[in-house]
Scaffold this active site. Structure first.
Site, PDB file in Angstrom:
ATOM      1  N   ASP A   7      -7.388  19.741 -13.585  1.00 32.04           N
ATOM      2  CA  ASP A   7      -7.691  17.822 -13.942  1.00 32.04           C
ATOM      3  C   ASP A   7      -7.023  17.851 -15.344  1.00 32.04           C
ATOM      4  O   ASP A   7      -7.354  18.863 -16.264  1.00 32.04           O
ATOM      5  CB  ASP A   7      -8.902  17.762 -13.831  1.00 32.04           C
ATOM      6  CG  ASP A   7      -9.359  16.282 -14.714  1.00 32.04           C
ATOM      7  OD1 ASP A   7      -9.183  15.645 -14.823  1.00 32.04           O
ATOM      8  OD2 ASP A   7     -10.642  16.095 -13.600  1.00 32.04           O
ATOM      9  N   LYS A  28      -8.356   6.482 -18.600  1.00 33.62           N
ATOM     10  CA  LYS A  28      -8.386   7.678 -20.314  1.00 33.62           C
ATOM     11  C   LYS A  28      -7.603   7.533 -20.744  1.00 33.62           C
ATOM     12  O   LYS A  28      -7.113   6.482 -20.898  1.00 33.62           O
ATOM     13  CB  LYS A  28      -9.241   9.229 -20.338  1.00 33.62           C
ATOM     14  CG  LYS A  28     -10.292   8.969 -19.060  1.00 33.62           C
ATOM     15  CD  LYS A  28     -11.672   8.295 -19.104  1.00 33.62           C
ATOM     16  CE  LYS A  28     -12.577   8.187 -17.779  1.00 33.62           C
ATOM     17  NZ  LYS A  28     -12.766   9.312 -17.557  1.00 33.62           N
ATOM     18  N   ARG A  53       0.445  -0.923   0.275  1.00 34.86           N
ATOM     19  CA  ARG A  53      -0.174  -0.104  -0.295  1.00 34.86           C
ATOM     20  C   ARG A  53       0.977   0.768  -0.634  1.00 34.86           C
ATOM     21  O   ARG A  53       0.522   2.398  -0.640  1.00 34.86           O
ATOM     22  CB  ARG A  53      -1.018   0.170   0.880  1.00 34.86           C
ATOM     23  CG  ARG A  53      -1.741   1.108   1.773  1.00 34.86           C
ATOM     24  CD  ARG A  53      -3.278   1.374   1.896  1.00 34.86           C
ATOM     25  NE  ARG A  53      -3.397   0.071   3.381  1.00 34.86           N
ATOM     26  CZ  ARG A  53      -1.765   0.581   4.591  1.00 34.86           C
ATOM     27  NH1 ARG A  53      -1.381   1.418   4.957  1.00 34.86           N
ATOM     28  NH2 ARG A  53      -2.130  -0.097   5.229  1.00 34.86           N
ATOM     29  N   TYR A  83     -15.883  17.479 -15.007  1.00 33.95           N
ATOM     30  CA  TYR A  83     -16.800  15.967 -14.747  1.00 33.95           C
ATOM     31  C   TYR A  83     -17.818  15.542 -13.536  1.00 33.95           C
ATOM     32  O   TYR A  83     -17.968  16.100 -12.580  1.00 33.95           O
ATOM     33  CB  TYR A  83     -15.142  15.098 -14.470  1.00 33.95           C
ATOM     34  CG  TYR A  83     -15.680  13.547 -14.884  1.00 33.95           C
ATOM     35  CD1 TYR A  83     -16.543  12.949 -15.691  1.00 33.95           C
ATOM     36  CD2 TYR A  83     -15.940  12.672 -13.542  1.00 33.95           C
ATOM     37  CE1 TYR A  83     -16.111  11.408 -15.638  1.00 33.95           C
ATOM     38  CE2 TYR A  83     -15.946  11.355 -13.022  1.00 33.95           C
ATOM     39  CZ  TYR A  83     -16.316  11.174 -13.795  1.00 33.95           C
ATOM     40  OH  TYR A  83     -16.957   9.571 -13.695  1.00 33.95           O
TER      41      TYR A  83
HETATM   42  C1  LIG Z   1     -13.468   9.259 -15.843  1.00 38.49           C
HETATM   43  C2  LIG Z   1     -12.334  11.509 -15.283  1.00 38.49           C
HETATM   44  C3  LIG Z   1     -12.384  11.130 -13.925  1.00 38.49           C
HETATM   45  C4  LIG Z   1     -12.543  10.047 -13.349  1.00 38.49           C
HETATM   46  O1  LIG Z   1     -11.734   9.344 -13.438  1.00 38.49           O
HETATM   47  P1  LIG Z   1     -12.562   7.897 -12.541  1.00 38.49           P
HETATM   48  O2  LIG Z   1     -10.701   7.118 -12.719  1.00 38.49           O
HETATM   49  O3  LIG Z   1     -13.361   7.174 -13.492  1.00 38.49           O
HETATM   50  O4  LIG Z   1     -12.098   7.772 -11.751  1.00 38.49           O
HETATM   51  C5  LIG Z   1     -12.252  12.355 -14.210  1.00 38.49           C
HETATM   52  N1  LIG Z   1     -11.819  13.994 -14.660  1.00 38.49           N
HETATM   53  C6  LIG Z   1     -11.928  13.696 -15.926  1.00 38.49           C
HETATM   54  C7  LIG Z   1     -12.167  14.832 -16.536  1.00 38.49           C
HETATM   55  C8  LIG Z   1     -12.468  12.840 -16.495  1.00 38.49           C
HETATM   56  O5  LIG Z   1     -13.170  12.190 -18.201  1.00 38.49           O
END
Ligand SMILES: *Cc1c(COP(=O)(O)O)cnc(C)c1O
Length: 379
Positions: free
Chosen positions: A170, A195, A46, A98
């Site tokens: 982000d 992604k 962890r 998001y």
């Molecule tokens: C998918 C996404 C998230 C969340 O991420 P997860 O891996 O699904 O928890 C946050 N910000 C954006 C822009 C996203 O596309």
């Protein structure tokens, strides 16, 4: 080292015990100590794991930061950021987020006494009126999901610095190949690694990158204390995915442009949201802070009929209807009922997220096949 070399080499070393060129999957929870406290730097997975370390170093290098931290999802990464703060602290966030980010802010953290302001950051001067002595974080997504708004990272970072506020970005949609927020003054970069960084729709993971040792220590403390860490197998898959990030992104961007251009003037299509168009409201900022414009496109239908949007989506063969984005395969999504269903309708509509809005994640297939699919489905 140039970006295209970093994606292959940064953070990864051949395994010292065998010479294996690929970082092994250290599928172990614990590590032998010859006597208590006498170990090789690893005690428990962890806290540290060599496969995760390699990935954290790779992502940090790509973002131009000193410290990377990986989490079991993008939301777990955001969760760790917000846990830096205390009841009474205030956070200024973009208003086009998001859906899961909006949900964790409002449904989880508000009840612990944190206050969130959702602000249109299109014009960065809107931020200033929400700043007070309790403001601790400014949080922005750019391009935003799904409206593809562009926020001026350098402009926001100047405001954050002048007021001694942490600024987090982000960077999921742009990836470090297209945009590097730390170089533009951000303190924290966050990714849904799920992604584009993973890129193959086979892993859920998140990451943070910072350039400040104290902030890195605080986040590592939260990462270990709260425990939302990814397993080594997933880290290996992402290390593998990252090696082609630049090649994939070039194709996503090329295909994205061609698909966006096809949609222009289609009789059924009303508005198209893609930052590469010169008439996009913040195109000049996108041009300045991004290398190219990506493969994410949203569009609405004339008449704004949700049933018609569903009908079109059911006729796609290549644009598969699914949540998520950023994989090699093309996907389509209906944000109002899928990824952004947790946002109240009035909020959505105010931000232009209409009932007929369809979001495309343009993959790296042959673009003529993709356009053909669109043509047939739109009729
Ligand atoms: C998918 C996404 C998230 C969340 O991420 P997860 O891996 O699904 O928890 C946050 N910000 C954006 C822009 C996203 O596309």
């Amino acid at each position: 080292m140039k970006f295209e070399t970093k994606v292959i080499h940064a953070g990864v070393e051949p395994d010292p015990s065998t010479g294996a060129i690929m970082t092994p999957i250290f599928q172990t929870s614990t590590y032998v100590q010859s006597r208590p406290g006498d170990h090789k730097g690893y005690e428990y997975s962890r806290t540290h794991n060599p496969t995760r370390d390699a990935l954290q170093n790779s992502i940090a290098a790509l973002e131009g930061g000193d410290h990377g931290l990986c989490f079991s999802s993008g939301l777990a990464a955001i969760d760790a950021v917000i846990k830096l703060f205390n009841p009474g602290d205030e956070i200024i966030s973009g208003n086009d987020l998001y859906g899961g980010t909006f949900r964790i802010f409002t449904k989880i953290f508000e009840k612990y006494g944190l206050k969130f302001h959702f602000v249109d950051m299109h014009d960065v001067s809107n931020i200033e009126k929400y700043i007070n002595k309790n403001t601790k974080l400014i949080w922005a997504e750019t391009p935003t999901n799904p409206m593809m708004n562009i926020i001026d990272i350098e402009g926001v970072s100047k405001i954050a610095k002048a007021n001694n506020i942490i600024f987090g970005v982000d960077n999921t949609f742009a990836t470090p190949y297209l945009q590097q927020p730390i170089a533009l003054g951000a303190d924290i970069v966050m990714h849904s690694v799920t992604k584009y960084l993973g890129g193959h729709s086979d892993v859920v993971m998140g990451a943070l990158v910072v350039n400040n040792a104290e902030l890195a220590d605080q986040l590592a403390f939260i990462q270990n204390s709260c425990g939302a860490t990814p397993g080594p197998q997933d880290c290996f898959l992402v290390l593998r995915g990252i090696k082609t990030l630049h090649v994939r992104m070039d194709r996503h961007c090329d295909n994205g442009r061609k698909v966006a251009e096809f949609l222009v003037g289609h009789p059924k299509v009303d508005r198209i949201y893609w930052p590469g168009f010169e008439d996009h409201p913040n195109h000049a900022i996108a041009k300045r802070q991004m290398k190219s414009y990506g493969g994410m496109i949203s569009f609405t239908l004339k008449g704004d009929n949700q049933e018609e949007a569903f009908d079109i989506m059911s006729k796609f063969h290549l644009f598969t209807c699914a949540e998520s984005l950023g994989g090699v395969e093309s996907l389509c999504n209906h944000p109002a009922s899928m990824t952004h269903a947790s946002i109240p309708r009035e909020e959505r509509i105010k931000n232009g997220l209409l009932d007929s809005l369809i979001r495309l994640s343009v993959g790296i297939e042959d673009v003529e096949d993709l356009i053909d699919d669109l043509k047939k489905a739109l009729g």
